[in-house]
Design a protein around this motif. Structure first.
Motif, PDB file in Angstrom:
ATOM      1  N   SER A 164      -2.194   8.282  12.881  1.00 39.28           N
ATOM      2  CA  SER A 164      -3.366   8.234  12.126  1.00 39.28           C
ATOM      3  C   SER A 164      -2.893   7.344  11.165  1.00 39.28           C
ATOM      4  O   SER A 164      -1.232   7.271  11.239  1.00 39.28           O
ATOM      5  CB  SER A 164      -4.004   9.284  11.303  1.00 39.28           C
ATOM      6  N   ASP A 165      -3.376   6.229  10.780  1.00 38.07           N
ATOM      7  CA  ASP A 165      -3.526   5.087   9.905  1.00 38.07           C
ATOM      8  C   ASP A 165      -3.307   5.938   8.481  1.00 38.07           C
ATOM      9  O   ASP A 165      -3.554   6.826   8.137  1.00 38.07           O
ATOM     10  CB  ASP A 165      -3.977   4.357  10.064  1.00 38.07           C
ATOM     11  N   TRP A 166      -2.507   4.675   7.655  1.00 37.54           N
ATOM     12  CA  TRP A 166      -1.838   5.722   5.789  1.00 37.54           C
ATOM     13  C   TRP A 166      -3.152   5.842   5.426  1.00 37.54           C
ATOM     14  O   TRP A 166      -4.366   5.173   5.308  1.00 37.54           O
ATOM     15  CB  TRP A 166      -1.918   5.022   5.321  1.00 37.54           C
ATOM     16  N   LEU A 174       1.598   1.420  19.873  1.00 35.60           N
ATOM     17  CA  LEU A 174       0.509   0.606  19.850  1.00 35.60           C
ATOM     18  C   LEU A 174      -0.626   1.043  19.070  1.00 35.60           C
ATOM     19  O   LEU A 174      -0.826   1.815  18.442  1.00 35.60           O
ATOM     20  CB  LEU A 174      -0.251   1.243  21.231  1.00 35.60           C
ATOM     21  N   LYS A 175      -0.820  -0.502  18.166  1.00 34.90           N
ATOM     22  CA  LYS A 175      -1.739  -0.070  17.815  1.00 34.90           C
ATOM     23  C   LYS A 175      -3.071  -1.534  17.119  1.00 34.90           C
ATOM     24  O   LYS A 175      -2.448  -1.930  17.663  1.00 34.90           O
ATOM     25  CB  LYS A 175      -1.087   0.073  15.808  1.00 34.90           C
ATOM     26  N   HIS A 176      -3.963  -0.892  16.611  1.00 32.41           N
ATOM     27  CA  HIS A 176      -4.781   0.539  15.687  1.00 32.41           C
ATOM     28  C   HIS A 176      -5.878   0.454  17.274  1.00 32.41           C
ATOM     29  O   HIS A 176      -6.415  -0.295  16.817  1.00 32.41           O
ATOM     30  CB  HIS A 176      -5.030   0.206  14.855  1.00 32.41           C
ATOM     31  N   PHE A 177      -5.160   1.652  17.337  1.00 32.43           N
ATOM     32  CA  PHE A 177      -6.166   2.667  18.144  1.00 32.43           C
ATOM     33  C   PHE A 177      -7.951   2.631  17.923  1.00 32.43           C
ATOM     34  O   PHE A 177      -7.886   3.548  16.926  1.00 32.43           O
ATOM     35  CB  PHE A 177      -5.577   3.175  19.129  1.00 32.43           C
ATOM     36  N   MET A 236       8.742   3.420  10.913  1.00 33.97           N
ATOM     37  CA  MET A 236       9.224   2.357  10.046  1.00 33.97           C
ATOM     38  C   MET A 236       7.946   1.158  10.871  1.00 33.97           C
ATOM     39  O   MET A 236       7.920   0.775  11.858  1.00 33.97           O
ATOM     40  CB  MET A 236      10.409   2.225  10.316  1.00 33.97           C
ATOM     41  N   ASP A 237       7.375   0.715   9.925  1.00 34.73           N
ATOM     42  CA  ASP A 237       7.107  -0.756  10.402  1.00 34.73           C
ATOM     43  C   ASP A 237       8.144  -2.465  10.747  1.00 34.73           C
ATOM     44  O   ASP A 237       8.725  -2.523  10.091  1.00 34.73           O
ATOM     45  CB  ASP A 237       5.837  -1.090   9.559  1.00 34.73           C
ATOM     46  N   VAL A 238       8.414  -1.609  11.868  1.00 36.18           N
ATOM     47  CA  VAL A 238       9.046  -3.171  12.384  1.00 36.18           C
ATOM     48  C   VAL A 238       8.534  -3.760  13.374  1.00 36.18           C
ATOM     49  O   VAL A 238       8.121  -3.168  14.140  1.00 36.18           O
ATOM     50  CB  VAL A 238      10.519  -2.277  12.980  1.00 36.18           C
ATOM     51  N   GLY A 279      -1.531 -11.104   6.351  1.00 40.86           N
ATOM     52  CA  GLY A 279      -0.813  -9.649   6.392  1.00 40.86           C
ATOM     53  C   GLY A 279      -2.264  -8.810   6.151  1.00 40.86           C
ATOM     54  O   GLY A 279      -3.101  -8.981   5.507  1.00 40.86           O
ATOM     55  N   GLU A 280      -1.343  -7.411   6.354  1.00 44.22           N
ATOM     56  CA  GLU A 280      -2.269  -6.573   5.471  1.00 44.22           C
ATOM     57  C   GLU A 280      -3.148  -6.761   3.929  1.00 44.22           C
ATOM     58  O   GLU A 280      -2.173  -6.768   3.265  1.00 44.22           O
ATOM     59  CB  GLU A 280      -1.804  -5.119   5.187  1.00 44.22           C
ATOM     60  N   ASN A 281      -3.913  -6.132   4.044  1.00 43.01           N
ATOM     61  CA  ASN A 281      -4.935  -6.879   2.740  1.00 43.01           C
ATOM     62  C   ASN A 281      -4.494  -8.271   2.678  1.00 43.01           C
ATOM     63  O   ASN A 281      -4.778  -7.864   1.623  1.00 43.01           O
ATOM     64  CB  ASN A 281      -4.600  -5.613   1.800  1.00 43.01           C
ATOM     65  N   ASN A 336       0.761  -0.973  -0.301  1.00 43.91           N
ATOM     66  CA  ASN A 336      -0.250   0.298   0.001  1.00 43.91           C
ATOM     67  C   ASN A 336       0.758   0.810   0.171  1.00 43.91           C
ATOM     68  O   ASN A 336       0.653   2.216  -0.303  1.00 43.91           O
ATOM     69  CB  ASN A 336      -0.476   0.332   1.076  1.00 43.91           C
ATOM     70  N   ASN A 337       2.228   1.273   0.361  1.00 44.38           N
ATOM     71  CA  ASN A 337       2.802   2.199   0.400  1.00 44.38           C
ATOM     72  C   ASN A 337       4.012   2.758   0.203  1.00 44.38           C
ATOM     73  O   ASN A 337       5.064   2.542   0.456  1.00 44.38           O
ATOM     74  CB  ASN A 337       3.550   1.901   2.118  1.00 44.38           C
ATOM     75  N   LEU A 338       3.552   2.984  -1.155  1.00 44.15           N
ATOM     76  CA  LEU A 338       4.555   3.132  -2.174  1.00 44.15           C
ATOM     77  C   LEU A 338       4.662   4.518  -2.478  1.00 44.15           C
ATOM     78  O   LEU A 338       3.900   4.859  -3.229  1.00 44.15           O
ATOM     79  CB  LEU A 338       4.321   2.470  -3.827  1.00 44.15           C
ATOM     80  N   GLY A 396      -6.227 -10.858   7.720  1.00 42.59           N
ATOM     81  CA  GLY A 396      -4.586 -11.337   7.718  1.00 42.59           C
ATOM     82  C   GLY A 396      -3.869 -11.135   8.492  1.00 42.59           C
ATOM     83  O   GLY A 396      -2.137 -11.272   8.898  1.00 42.59           O
ATOM     84  N   ARG A 397      -4.042  -9.974   9.132  1.00 41.91           N
ATOM     85  CA  ARG A 397      -3.261  -9.248  10.276  1.00 41.91           C
ATOM     86  C   ARG A 397      -3.466  -9.789  11.633  1.00 41.91           C
ATOM     87  O   ARG A 397      -2.538  -9.582  12.214  1.00 41.91           O
ATOM     88  CB  ARG A 397      -3.612  -7.493  10.317  1.00 41.91           C
ATOM     89  N   VAL A 398      -3.350 -10.894  11.445  1.00 37.33           N
ATOM     90  CA  VAL A 398      -3.540 -12.099  13.136  1.00 37.33           C
ATOM     91  C   VAL A 398      -2.300 -12.494  13.297  1.00 37.33           C
ATOM     92  O   VAL A 398      -2.197 -12.463  14.083  1.00 37.33           O
ATOM     93  CB  VAL A 398      -4.700 -13.283  12.782  1.00 37.33           C
TER      94      VAL A 398
HETATM   95  C1  BGC Z   1      -1.774  -0.355   8.291  1.00 33.08           C
HETATM   96  C2  BGC Z   1      -0.165  -0.033   9.372  1.00 33.08           C
HETATM   97  C3  BGC Z   1       1.335   0.600   9.088  1.00 33.08           C
HETATM   98  C4  BGC Z   1       1.111   1.832   8.266  1.00 33.08           C
HETATM   99  C5  BGC Z   1       2.695   2.092   8.105  1.00 33.08           C
HETATM  100  C6  BGC Z   1      -1.099   0.308   7.147  1.00 33.08           C
HETATM  101  O1  BGC Z   1      -1.558   0.849   5.987  1.00 33.08           O
HETATM  102  O2  BGC Z   1      -2.635  -1.007   8.725  1.00 33.08           O
HETATM  103  O3  BGC Z   1      -0.138  -0.556  10.564  1.00 33.08           O
HETATM  104  O4  BGC Z   1       1.658   0.621  10.377  1.00 33.08           O
HETATM  105  O5  BGC Z   1       0.479   1.392   7.350  1.00 33.08           O
HETATM  106  O6  BGC Z   1       2.760   1.141   6.686  1.00 33.08           O
END
Ligand code: BGC
Length: 700
Positions: free
Chosen positions: A265-267, A186-189, A89-91, A471-473, A43-45, A147-149
């Protein structure tokens, strides 16, 4: 020295001094976060575009220390006040050294291991210029289709809270200003995991009670441990999207819990409010999101409007000031003003160090869950095995062992099962053949793999999910392994040879069809860098499996949502599905060992000290996790049939016994949470249970 630059002054004094010097535009810039490069989240390009050096934060940029310093110099030396940028960063489960995915880490039931993994991740990523990780995710899932479990610590709120604490300690340390500490998030609230049907980003309808009972405690624990930031969530919580949810971000988080860090906030979530049916007016969105309690906008578009909104009198500057204060407070606490730059070192000096790999191996050993071991097939004795067949798409796939959200882990540095099997079976002939891909097989591929495996003394079937299937999505309508892999396993079982099924996956999968085809099953999860060696450590008995499930495995898709801490049914003997056995396939807390443990003498004293005696009744040293559950049979607000209130891990030699003690607290453990988050204690009968033992007692 200008007060805000003086590290000897208290943070609050420094930040007020700085705030007083800032123009409105400078303040608002602190609330913006942009991306200037791609990361592993599809998602994050980012477009590699320009950024204003007065910006608050940059995320998801893999530039290394050198690039960070180059950019940071523009902020620190090229702007009027020299406010450093914070890099996020997403670590999620390691940076260069890959550790088990968080759900797998939870299955270790070992907070020290979780803390240690986060510590190493923080060291590695901070060495490359990262100040802040978007972890841990402490959402509570009960639907493995989501997927995010894999990013969660499983379905139990209490355990998730303990692992949240461990992560915060590991990332931030006792001194977040240390150069090798990073801020946790801590996410996601809140309530993201409740997305309907496990479909990502969808609506979640959460009662006030469930919000407080299930979804908030893990966040509260992390806040209590000192987490510096939170991320608001994408989902719509019962009609009020999380990003405009003032109740959550202000009334609960700030007013009640006393959180003084900031919320990002989230993306792109502000703009998504249009799709959610809240508002597509960026000005309204900016005002509402800020006023609700978001301080920084990830991928900013709406907060760019803040200066104009203040100038035109539509937004009070005091609201902006408060958000800026929170952002700056974290920057001060992280010591960014004192050390805005990162020492430029070769990656080899800071990453993938031998002790990090050793930790990765230990964590992967501890997280794998032994689900079946018919006639004690395992552990295998390599000396007595002439030929071993390693079959399946996971056999030679490193990325599958690492999983999604892998940070900067390079799968080329991750040994596969095929790479290391020879270390463990030095005298055996080894046949390695994929047998099929993750989703497809070539004509005749399965049949020829089965033929090849026929001559082996033991077959290791390495099946599972491709790295990006969880994973996400990555929601799935069906969590069964793909048909080709199931067919391969049927073929292998038909050889009549002993089959050990090894599953690498980021989520619970459906086992009913697989189970009869295997004599032993080890659910490896996605164990990270040393998952392969850890797998063979377990298969050969070098170490004894101790992982226990942190999430329930269903028998069928129709059983979802499924979780152990269900509320009771009005008719206990009825109401179940007529076409399905009622129990889950593998319950929460399940996991076998090469030894066996017996429990006796469960008792509780007047002062609420509970104890139970645990004995290693087998012939091998082993690690047992003692789970203590509470039931409250009668309450004004009815309670789950049982809920976990404590767990303790202990290692016992063969024949050794130990008494485990738990000091319970009336309000913490026996009381329950009401719809406003209040703790309610009702006197009367309670029941404690562990490993089949129960004891009931009165408490007034
Ligand atoms: C995700 C978050 C992530 C953010 C930054 C979003 O799509 O839901 O968990 O931290 O992207 O990459």
């Amino acid at each position: 020295m200008t007060p805000y630059r003086n590290p000897a002054l208290p943070v609050e004094e420094r930040l007020e001094d700085l705030l007083n010097r800032m123009t409105l535009d400078e303040k608002c810039d602190q609330l913006l976060q942009t991306t200037i490069g791609p990361d592993v989240n599809p998602n994050n390009l980012g477009d590699g575009g320009e950024f204003r050096p007065s910006i608050g934060s940059i995320l998801s940029y893999f530039g290394g220390a050198h690039k960070r310093n180059e950019f940071q110099r523009r902020a620190v030396e090229g702007t009027r006040l020299g406010i450093p940028i914070i890099w996020g960063m997403d670590v999620i489960h390691g940076w260069r050294t890959g550790f088990p995915v968080p759900l797998a880490q939870a299955c270790t039931w070992n907070p020290e291991t979780v803390e240690a993994c986060c510590r190493v991740a923080a060291k590695e990523c901070s060495a490359e210029g990262i100040d802040w990780t978007f972890a841990p995710m402490v959402d509570i899932p009960n639907d493995p289709r989501w997927g995010r479990v894999m990013e969660s610590f499983g379905e139990d709120p209490y355990a998730s809270g303990l692992f949240a604490r461990a992560s915060v300690r590991g990332y931030q340390t006792a001194d977040p200003s240390a150069p090798d500490a990073v801020a946790a998030c801590l996410k996601h609230f809140a309530g993201y995991a409740a997305s309907e049907g496990g479909r990502d980003y969808s609506y979640s309808d959460i009662s006030a009670r469930k919000l407080h009972e299930i979804y908030l405690p893990s966040f509260h624990a992390g806040v209590d441990e000192g987490a510096l930031t939170l991320m608001s969530s994408f989902n719509d919580v019962t009609g009020t999207p999380a990003v405009v949810n003032r109740y959550l971000m202000t009334e609960i988080l700030r007013d009640r819990w006393g959180f003084s860090g900031f919320v990002v906030s989230d993306w792109d979530s502000f703009r998504q409010l249009k799709a959610q049916g809240f508002s597509g007016d960026p000005e309204k969105v900016a005002i509402r999101c800020l006023s609700a309690g978001n301080d920084m906008e990830m991928v900013s578009e709406c907060f760019k409007l803040l200066p104009e909104l203040v100038r035109s009198g539509r937004l009070a500057e005091a609201v902006v000031d408060e958000a800026v204060r929170r952002v700056l407070r974290v920057k001060f606490k992280l010591g960014l003003f004192e050390h805005p730059y990162t020492e430029e070192q070769p990656v080899e000096a800071t990453a993938l160090l031998p002790e990090y790999r050793r930790l990765a191996r230990k964590a992967a050993q501890q997280c794998a869950v032994l689900l079946k071991n018919e006639n004690s097939l395992l552990p295998l004795d390599p000396a007595s095995i002439r030929t071993v067949a390693l079959v399946g798409p996971v056999a030679e796939d490193a990325a599958a062992l690492v999983g999604n959200w892998r940070g900067n882990v390079d799968p080329a540095t991750v040994p596969t099962l095929a790479d290391v099997i020879g270390e463990f079976f030095p005298q055996s002939r080894i046949i390695t053949v994929p047998g099929c891909g993750f989703e497809t097989a070539a004509e005749g591929e399965i049949a020829s793999a089965v033929e090849a495996a026929r001559g082996a003394d033991v077959i290791l079937a390495a099946l599972g999910e491709e790295w990006n299937r969880s994973g996400e999505n990555c929601s799935r309508a069906d969590i069964a392994l793909p048909a080709v892999q199931r067919n391969l396993l049927h073929g292998l079982a038909a050889t009549g040879k002993p089959v050990v099924l090894l599953v690498s996956a980021g989520r619970p999968i459906l086992y009913p069809e697989l189970e009869p085809c295997a004599n032993a099953i080890l659910h490896l999860w996605q164990g990270g860098h040393e998952a392969a060696r850890a797998c063979f450590d377990l298969l050969t008995g070098e170490c004894n499996p101790s992982g226990r499930l942190a999430m329930t495995f269903p028998r069928s898709m129709g059983q979802i949502p499924i979780y152990y801490n269900e509320h009771r049914r009005a008719r206990p003997d009825q109401g179940y599905y007529h076409d399905l056995e009622e129990s889950p396939m593998y319950p929460f807390g399940y996991g076998l060992s090469y030894t066996s443990f017996t429990y006796s003498d469960l008792s509780i004293k007047e002062d609420l000290t509970a104890s139970v005696k645990v004995t290693n009744a087998g012939e091998r040293r082993g690690t047992e996790t003692v789970f203590l559950y509470l039931s409250d049979p009668e309450a004004e607000l009815t309670q789950p049939a049982r809920r976990l209130i404590a767990f303790r891990q202990l290692e016992l030699a063969p024949g050794e016994s130990r008494v485990v003690r738990f000091e319970l607290d009336k309000m913490r453990d026996l009381a329950y949470t009401g719809p406003a988050g209040e703790r309610i204690f009702e006197e009367g009968e309670f029941v404690l249970s562990t490993a089949g033992l129960t004891i009931s007692f009165e408490c007034r």
